[in-house]
Write an enzyme that holds these catalytic residues in place. Sequence first.
Site, PDB file in Angstrom:
ATOM      1  N   SER A  26      -8.194  -4.111   1.809  1.00  0.00           N
ATOM      2  CA  SER A  26      -6.862  -4.638   2.019  1.00  0.00           C
ATOM      3  C   SER A  26      -6.295  -5.075   0.683  1.00  0.00           C
ATOM      4  CB  SER A  26      -6.911  -5.812   3.006  1.00  0.00           C
ATOM      5  OG  SER A  26      -7.515  -5.404   4.221  1.00  0.00           O
ATOM      6  N   HIS A  42       5.986  -9.170  -6.355  1.00  0.00           N
ATOM      7  CA  HIS A  42       6.929  -8.673  -7.350  1.00  0.00           C
ATOM      8  C   HIS A  42       8.095  -9.653  -7.430  1.00  0.00           C
ATOM      9  CE1 HIS A  42       4.741  -4.868  -7.135  1.00  0.00           C
ATOM     10  NE2 HIS A  42       4.908  -4.911  -5.822  1.00  0.00           N
ATOM     11  N   CYS A  59      -7.067  -5.863   7.193  1.00  0.00           N
ATOM     12  CA  CYS A  59      -7.711  -5.115   8.267  1.00  0.00           C
ATOM     13  C   CYS A  59      -8.783  -6.023   8.857  1.00  0.00           C
ATOM     14  CB  CYS A  59      -8.349  -3.833   7.754  1.00  0.00           C
ATOM     15  SG  CYS A  59      -7.180  -2.642   7.093  1.00  0.00           S
TER      16      CYS A  59
END
Length: 269
Positions: free
Chosen positions: A118, A123, A146
């Site tokens: 995962s 950003h 997951c």
Amino acid sequence: MAGVFNKKLQLHGFNNLTKTLSFNIYDICYAQTPRQRQEYIEYIDEEYNAERLTGILTKVADIIGANILNIARQDYEPQGASVTMLIAEDKNKENQQLTNIEEPGPLPESLVCHLDKSHLTVHTYPESHPENGISTFRADIDVSTCGRVSPLRALNYLIHSLESDIVTMDYRVRGFTRSVDGGKHFIDHDIDSIQNFIADDTKERYQMIDVNIYQENIFHTKMMLKNFNLNDYLFGGNTSDLTLEEQRKITDRVKKETLEIFYGKNISG
């Protein structure tokens, strides 16, 4: 469905449901002069540089009980930063109690989950309006897991770490996991709203709207601060430096910017 999982339903192989939280924050300010606008961009770039963002994601990984396998980070020119982490399940914690209870998650305390291949990403996008003095900063954070525990468990920490004027959150459960009898399960926990994972003190401070598609396991919540104090939005100054007419005009600009971002459309007038 979740009640079945709480009874420890036997699965065929690994629980491979993918749960993704997209967490976006917006900070809005008024910087009167070109120099102040440049200083705001520089301030944001320093405040949310790649090193600090790495620290935030590291804490998120700790909260959801993940091992960090790899970190890639970059500060950009002229502004902005990105961090990407590859994470995996913590083998030392896999036998501890796991939970999907629909309630606010912890702040700095750790919480166990079950993860494999995962990732966490962030950003940043600082920018300013060239004419009317409005400057904004946006940070996008994605937490994809997951396994059994939802990344919503890190939501409280993220909200408190990135105090913001506007927060938008999208949560989606994708794929399915299969029981030993061959039946498919497309979600493994109860969820009515992302709001149920947010602490009460936060909900008191924000106006909140939900848009949920339960049939598709898609959940969306956005939040906007209720109280407005112009001094909180002035970069490099305060209201004592402004006439009442200037205060009114700036207030109108900041509120218009806030509403446009919150509702996702331009507002005339």
